[in-house]
Design a protein around this motif. Structure first.
Motif, PDB file in Angstrom:
ATOM      1  N   LEU A  78     -10.752 -13.582 -25.509  1.00 25.88           N
ATOM      2  CA  LEU A  78     -11.965 -13.781 -24.731  1.00 25.88           C
ATOM      3  C   LEU A  78     -10.725 -13.118 -23.525  1.00 25.88           C
ATOM      4  CD1 LEU A  78     -14.204 -17.167 -24.061  1.00 25.88           C
ATOM      5  CD2 LEU A  78     -14.715 -15.080 -25.933  1.00 25.88           C
ATOM      6  N   THR A  79     -11.590 -12.304 -22.859  1.00 29.11           N
ATOM      7  CA  THR A  79     -11.148 -12.209 -21.165  1.00 29.11           C
ATOM      8  C   THR A  79     -10.960 -12.608 -20.396  1.00 29.11           C
ATOM      9  OG1 THR A  79     -13.334 -11.144 -19.749  1.00 29.11           O
ATOM     10  CG2 THR A  79     -12.757  -9.229 -21.877  1.00 29.11           C
ATOM     11  N   ILE A  80      -9.878 -12.021 -19.536  1.00 32.25           N
ATOM     12  CA  ILE A  80      -9.903 -13.389 -18.031  1.00 32.25           C
ATOM     13  C   ILE A  80     -11.226 -14.276 -17.265  1.00 32.25           C
ATOM     14  CG2 ILE A  80      -8.922 -12.968 -16.211  1.00 32.25           C
ATOM     15  CD1 ILE A  80      -6.453 -10.969 -17.424  1.00 32.25           C
ATOM     16  N   ALA A  81     -11.502 -12.334 -17.091  1.00 37.45           N
ATOM     17  CA  ALA A  81     -13.527 -13.216 -16.861  1.00 37.45           C
ATOM     18  C   ALA A  81     -14.300 -14.313 -17.470  1.00 37.45           C
ATOM     19  CB  ALA A  81     -13.793 -12.068 -16.089  1.00 37.45           C
ATOM     20  N   GLU A  82     -14.116 -14.020 -18.660  1.00 36.55           N
ATOM     21  CA  GLU A  82     -14.595 -14.435 -19.524  1.00 36.55           C
ATOM     22  C   GLU A  82     -14.751 -15.941 -19.890  1.00 36.55           C
ATOM     23  OE1 GLU A  82     -16.346 -11.168 -22.635  1.00 36.55           O
ATOM     24  OE2 GLU A  82     -14.721 -12.467 -23.144  1.00 36.55           O
ATOM     25  N   GLU A 122      -8.156  -9.207 -10.233  1.00 37.34           N
ATOM     26  CA  GLU A 122      -9.914  -8.813 -10.373  1.00 37.34           C
ATOM     27  C   GLU A 122      -9.355  -7.737 -10.604  1.00 37.34           C
ATOM     28  OE1 GLU A 122      -8.034  -8.751  -7.081  1.00 37.34           O
ATOM     29  OE2 GLU A 122      -9.203  -9.058  -5.414  1.00 37.34           O
ATOM     30  N   ALA A 123      -8.153  -6.981 -10.725  1.00 31.16           N
ATOM     31  CA  ALA A 123      -8.287  -5.328 -11.651  1.00 31.16           C
ATOM     32  C   ALA A 123      -8.224  -5.779 -12.750  1.00 31.16           C
ATOM     33  CB  ALA A 123      -6.729  -4.996 -11.108  1.00 31.16           C
ATOM     34  N   ARG A 124      -7.658  -6.816 -13.152  1.00 28.58           N
ATOM     35  CA  ARG A 124      -7.279  -7.028 -14.553  1.00 28.58           C
ATOM     36  C   ARG A 124      -8.353  -7.962 -15.523  1.00 28.58           C
ATOM     37  NH1 ARG A 124      -1.643  -7.849 -16.624  1.00 28.58           N
ATOM     38  NH2 ARG A 124      -0.792  -9.124 -14.463  1.00 28.58           N
ATOM     39  N   GLY A 145       3.328 -16.814 -17.721  1.00 29.32           N
ATOM     40  CA  GLY A 145       3.584 -16.747 -16.269  1.00 29.32           C
ATOM     41  C   GLY A 145       1.687 -16.697 -15.912  1.00 29.32           C
ATOM     42  N   TRP A 146       1.322 -15.715 -16.051  1.00 32.49           N
ATOM     43  CA  TRP A 146       0.168 -15.603 -16.375  1.00 32.49           C
ATOM     44  C   TRP A 146      -0.895 -16.545 -16.651  1.00 32.49           C
ATOM     45  CZ3 TRP A 146      -1.601 -13.157 -11.604  1.00 32.49           C
ATOM     46  CH2 TRP A 146      -1.078 -12.348 -10.919  1.00 32.49           C
ATOM     47  N   LYS A 147      -0.364 -16.650 -18.003  1.00 32.16           N
ATOM     48  CA  LYS A 147      -1.547 -17.529 -18.627  1.00 32.16           C
ATOM     49  C   LYS A 147      -1.745 -18.541 -17.922  1.00 32.16           C
ATOM     50  CE  LYS A 147      -1.304 -15.826 -23.327  1.00 32.16           C
ATOM     51  NZ  LYS A 147      -0.585 -16.079 -24.424  1.00 32.16           N
ATOM     52  N   GLN A 148      -0.617 -19.279 -17.740  1.00 29.59           N
ATOM     53  CA  GLN A 148      -0.600 -20.404 -16.914  1.00 29.59           C
ATOM     54  C   GLN A 148      -1.108 -20.356 -15.664  1.00 29.59           C
ATOM     55  OE1 GLN A 148      -0.438 -21.631 -20.076  1.00 29.59           O
ATOM     56  NE2 GLN A 148       0.867 -23.475 -19.523  1.00 29.59           N
ATOM     57  N   ARG A 149      -0.661 -19.473 -15.389  1.00 33.08           N
ATOM     58  CA  ARG A 149      -2.462 -19.494 -13.750  1.00 33.08           C
ATOM     59  C   ARG A 149      -3.797 -18.797 -13.839  1.00 33.08           C
ATOM     60  NH1 ARG A 149       0.140 -15.661  -9.402  1.00 33.08           N
ATOM     61  NH2 ARG A 149      -1.791 -17.055  -8.642  1.00 33.08           N
ATOM     62  N   LEU A 150      -3.967 -18.358 -14.948  1.00 31.28           N
ATOM     63  CA  LEU A 150      -4.921 -18.889 -15.500  1.00 31.28           C
ATOM     64  C   LEU A 150      -6.025 -19.597 -15.743  1.00 31.28           C
ATOM     65  CD1 LEU A 150      -7.862 -16.535 -16.219  1.00 31.28           C
ATOM     66  CD2 LEU A 150      -6.831 -15.993 -18.390  1.00 31.28           C
ATOM     67  N   ALA A 151      -4.897 -20.395 -17.048  1.00 29.44           N
ATOM     68  CA  ALA A 151      -5.258 -21.914 -17.344  1.00 29.44           C
ATOM     69  C   ALA A 151      -5.931 -22.789 -16.234  1.00 29.44           C
ATOM     70  CB  ALA A 151      -4.638 -22.552 -18.292  1.00 29.44           C
ATOM     71  N   LEU A 152      -4.620 -22.796 -14.971  1.00 23.99           N
ATOM     72  CA  LEU A 152      -4.580 -23.192 -14.161  1.00 23.99           C
ATOM     73  C   LEU A 152      -6.287 -23.213 -12.859  1.00 23.99           C
ATOM     74  CD1 LEU A 152      -4.304 -25.748 -12.461  1.00 23.99           C
ATOM     75  CD2 LEU A 152      -2.397 -23.549 -11.087  1.00 23.99           C
ATOM     76  N   VAL A 168     -16.366 -17.503 -10.328  1.00 23.13           N
ATOM     77  CA  VAL A 168     -15.532 -16.514 -10.778  1.00 23.13           C
ATOM     78  C   VAL A 168     -15.205 -15.070 -10.542  1.00 23.13           C
ATOM     79  CG1 VAL A 168     -15.469 -15.158 -12.892  1.00 23.13           C
ATOM     80  CG2 VAL A 168     -17.011 -16.807 -13.478  1.00 23.13           C
ATOM     81  N   ASP A 169     -15.227 -14.589  -8.939  1.00 25.62           N
ATOM     82  CA  ASP A 169     -15.191 -13.873  -8.529  1.00 25.62           C
ATOM     83  C   ASP A 169     -13.866 -14.563  -7.391  1.00 25.62           C
ATOM     84  OD1 ASP A 169     -16.520 -11.805  -9.708  1.00 25.62           O
ATOM     85  OD2 ASP A 169     -17.987 -11.816  -7.821  1.00 25.62           O
ATOM     86  N   VAL A 170     -14.127 -15.260  -6.781  1.00 27.01           N
ATOM     87  CA  VAL A 170     -13.191 -16.525  -5.636  1.00 27.01           C
ATOM     88  C   VAL A 170     -11.673 -16.503  -6.858  1.00 27.01           C
ATOM     89  CG1 VAL A 170     -12.874 -18.080  -4.152  1.00 27.01           C
ATOM     90  CG2 VAL A 170     -15.022 -17.225  -4.678  1.00 27.01           C
TER      91      VAL A 170
END
Ligand SMILES: Nc1ncnc2c1ncn2[C@@H]1O[C@H](COP(=O)(O)OP(=O)(O)O)[C@@H](O)[C@H]1O
Ligand SMILES: [Mg+2]
Lengths: 377, 305
Positions: B92-96, B124-126, B137-144, B114-116
């Motif tokens: 799934l995408t980041i936003a999804e 936002e760009a990705r 690192g990004w995965k973990q921040r997204l998970a958080l 979600v936008d916030v």
């Protein structure tokens, strides 16, 4: 130089072997599949079904009629399971599928035999599945010259050696030209739906467990039934698309007749699709990996193909195999689909199968809900 | 101060393996508690019991005031849990992924939240990028972000920064501190000493037993450990010679220096004595957290056998 190390190959080989040897399912697959296949192909498949249920409408109780009945039973193809009292009842019996043959001995049979004007015995055969009726129809050809041999004594004896004293008219109903695809194509719908729906849902849930997303899912407030419904709903769409494709092909490629019975068909389809999806979900509660889920689905699909009446005429199977077949949902789904498309059955004819499918949905859903773990214990 | 976590005598076994033993722990609201211990010591199991993913064999307690045995559903609504491995949907995408989290928690103003979250992450760009293609690192921040979207009161993080580079780790910890400042209670397992020191308090668990509890300073003080530090040419090379000597529990190189620790001062002095000569200079220092943890690990091993 190419890197190739025999030691590395051995390392992998030994590891794989150990993993295989530790997996109990390997043994199940290794032993059960050949055994199941041998048993099914070796015994269950009876190319020439005998003892087919037959309804008899005797409009005249005479010595000749009784001899006829005896001759029919002697052929071992026919089991006289029903005595119809009227043509309407006879018609209902064959339409509902309770009997494979409906035989009418006309009221003036003896008189016309005596007169020598070759009366006709009408044999209606349910030819939905042509291979089920083929052998029996062939056996009928011998009937006229033999059935009455012992009865034609005295003055009538002269007739014995002469051309047969009566005729058997075989009337193939529902699939008059004995087109095999008429039978196979609707049957295929059941098989395709089982294969894809059971396997897809089993995989989709197991994938969550395998990838670790199940843990996140369980940590949310989601309830088991919510997970199940949410997961299965999209696949209902998949099932409907498949159904439409199969039916369109059946109609326009194979020219399969569509006699009606739409309400029963839609009910049966809905039940079967939901039941298959729930079964996939149930499998996923037991499987620990996607591979296991595949294997378990296969265990379900194999007997579904062999024992449901899809590949081989249901009535050609030995009694124990028929009992097994009755437990398989596909069997009942096939009865509904063939009954609707080929015979135009109504709900009155289809209710036993629809009830069986309802039971399938309820039992499997309940089991899946009981087995679904809300925790990782 | 109210307790966000208050459990007593938790036990959990898998088969005949007693993974968590008589664990009692309390945690005040708004605190960040570092949960430390060697691999397989029962950290993940404990976190799972706190959020209702595992049922304790015995013991009782509350999380956020709800019974961990009977009110798991209430706890789940108010808790964010980040599993040890990345367990968002890679396909799934980041936003999804964020939208899924929002839906599961039945949040209002979904799109806005979600936008916030995306803005806060700087993603936002990705937003349309598949989560599976993000770096560690990004995965973990997204998970958080996904675990905190529903504004939980308790946050359970299981080794959130394993395999993440220092810069991303710092960003991650800044976020955790910001969340704690807003009143969120955080329990975070980790293997990194610097992270342990960034926590308000520490719980050290080994072989399923809670071995130490308190602030970093309290844990160090409570260990009863004595540490000598040697400096000088090749001081670190002495580690091998000293370890195993009576009285020496740990001898480990810290850069070019050497730390020798033990609880028996006399025995430790005796062991070090032959090396108290040129070119090395010795002095007593306060043990580091790592010294203490390695000591605790050894102690629990003795306990276990
Ligand atoms: N579901 C399980 N089934 C069997 N054993 C388990 C299970 N989960 C964890 N364990 C075992 O329990 C012990 C503690 O595991 P865990 O809580 O994951 O430790 P940690 O997170 O501290 O590394 C390990 O030895 C692990 O193998
Ligand atoms: Mg762990």
């Amino acid at each position: 130089m190419m890197g190739f190390s025999g030691a590395r190959v051995m390392a992998v080989l030994v590891k794989e072997f150990k993993q295989l040897a530790r997996d109990r399912l390997t043994y199940a697959m290794m032993l059960a599949i050949p055994v199941v296949q041998l048993v099914l192909f070796g015994y269950a498949i009876n190319a020439e079904p005998r003892h087919l249920p037959t309804a008899l409408l005797v409009q005249e109780d005479s010595r000749y009629a009784r001899s006829m009945v005896a001759a029919l039973e002697n052929s071992r193809f026919f089991d006289l399971t029903h005595q119809a009292r009227s043509p309407a009842e006879l018609d209902r019996l064959i339409r509902s599928g309770e009997v494979q043959f409906a035989i009418t001995i006309p009221g003036d049979f003896s008189r016309r035999v005596a007169r020598g004007d070759k009366p006709q015995i009408l044999v209606e055969a349910d030819a939905t599945d042509p291979s089920a009726t083929g052998g029996a129809v062939a056996a009928l050809a011998a009937l006229p010259s033999q059935a009455l041999v012992h009865d034609l004594t005295g003055a009538m004896a002269a007739r014995a050696g002469a051309p047969a004293p009566f005729e058997v008219v075989v009337h193939r109903r529902y699939n008059p030209e004995a087109v095999t695809s008429y039978n196979i194509v609707p049957g295929l719908l059941g098989i395709i739906l089982s294969m894809t729906l059971v396997m897809l849902t089993a995989l989709s849930v197991t994938r969550e467990t395998e990838r670790g997303t199940m843990e996140t899912l369980l940590a949310t407030p989601l309830e088991p039934f919510e997970v199940m419904t949410g997961k299965l709903a999209p696949y209902v769409g998949v099932g409907l698309v498949q159904t439409i494709v199969v039916l369109l092909l059946a109609r326009f490629l194979f020219g399969v007749p569509m006699e009606g019975g739409w309400i029963g068909l839609i009910l049966g389809l809905s039940l079967f699709i939901v039941g298959s999806l729930a079964l996939g979900f149930l499998i996923s509660t037991a499987a620990r990996s996607q591979l296991q889920a595949m294997q378990m689905s296969f265990f379900y699909i194999l007997p579904s193909m062999l024992l449901s009446g899809f590949m081989f005429p249901f009535r050609g199977m030995p009694v124990w195999a028929q009992w097994l077949g009755e437990i398989i949902p596909v069997t009942h789904f096939l009865r509904v689909v063939r009954g609707s498309l080929l015979k135009g059955q109504g709900l009155i004819d289809q209710w036993p199968s629809l009830a069986a499918l309802t039971a399938f949905v309820l039992v499997v859903t309940a089991l899946a809900m009981i087995r679904y773990r809300r925790t990782l214990d | 101060m109210s307790l966000a976590v208050d459990v007593t005598g938790l036990n959990k076994s898998f088969g005949d393996k007693h993974v968590v033993q008589d664990l009692t722990i309390q945690l005040e609201q708004g605190r960040i508690c570092g949960f430390l211990g060697p691999n397989g010591s029962g950290k993940t199991t404990t976190l799972r019991m706190l959020c209702g993913l595992l049922t304790p064999d015995s013991g009782s307690g509350t999380a956020l005031g709800f019974d961990i045995l009977k009110q798991a559903d209430q706890i789940k609504r108010r808790t964010g849990y980040m599993t040890q491995r990345f367990s968002l949907y890679e396909d799934l995408t980041i936003a999804e992924n964020l939208e899924f989290a929002a839906r599961v928690h039945e949040l209002d103003r979904r799109r806005e939240r979600v936008d916030v979250a995306l803005t806060r992450l700087g993603l936002e760009a990705r937003r349309g990028q598949l989560a599976g293609t993000l770096s560690g690192g990004w995965k973990q921040r997204l998970a958080l972000a996904a675990a905190t979207l529903h504004e939980p009161k308790l946050l359970l993080l299981d080794e959130p920064t394993a395999g993440v580079d220092p810069k991303a780790r710092r960003a991650f910890w800044d976020e955790i501190h910001a969340l704690a400042a807003e009143g969120l209670t955080v329990m975070v397992s980790t293997h990194y000493m610097d992270e342990a020191e960034r926590c308000h308090e520490i719980a050290y668990i080994s072989y399923g037993r809670l071995m130490a509890r308190g602030t970093a300073q309290q844990v160090i003080d409570g260990s009863g450990l004595i540490t000598f530090r040697a400096e000088g040419p090749d001081a670190d090379r002495l580690a091998r010679e000293l370890s195993g000597k009576p009285g020496v529990e740990t001898a480990a190189a810290f850069g070019t220096a050497l730390h020798v620790s033990g609880t028996d001062r006399a025995a430790l002095e005796a062991a070090v004595k032959p090396y108290r000569r040129e070119p090395w200079r010795w002095r007593e220092v306060e043990p580091t957290l790592e010294d203490v943890f390695i000591h605790l690990m050894g102690a629990s091993q003795d306990n276990f056998q």
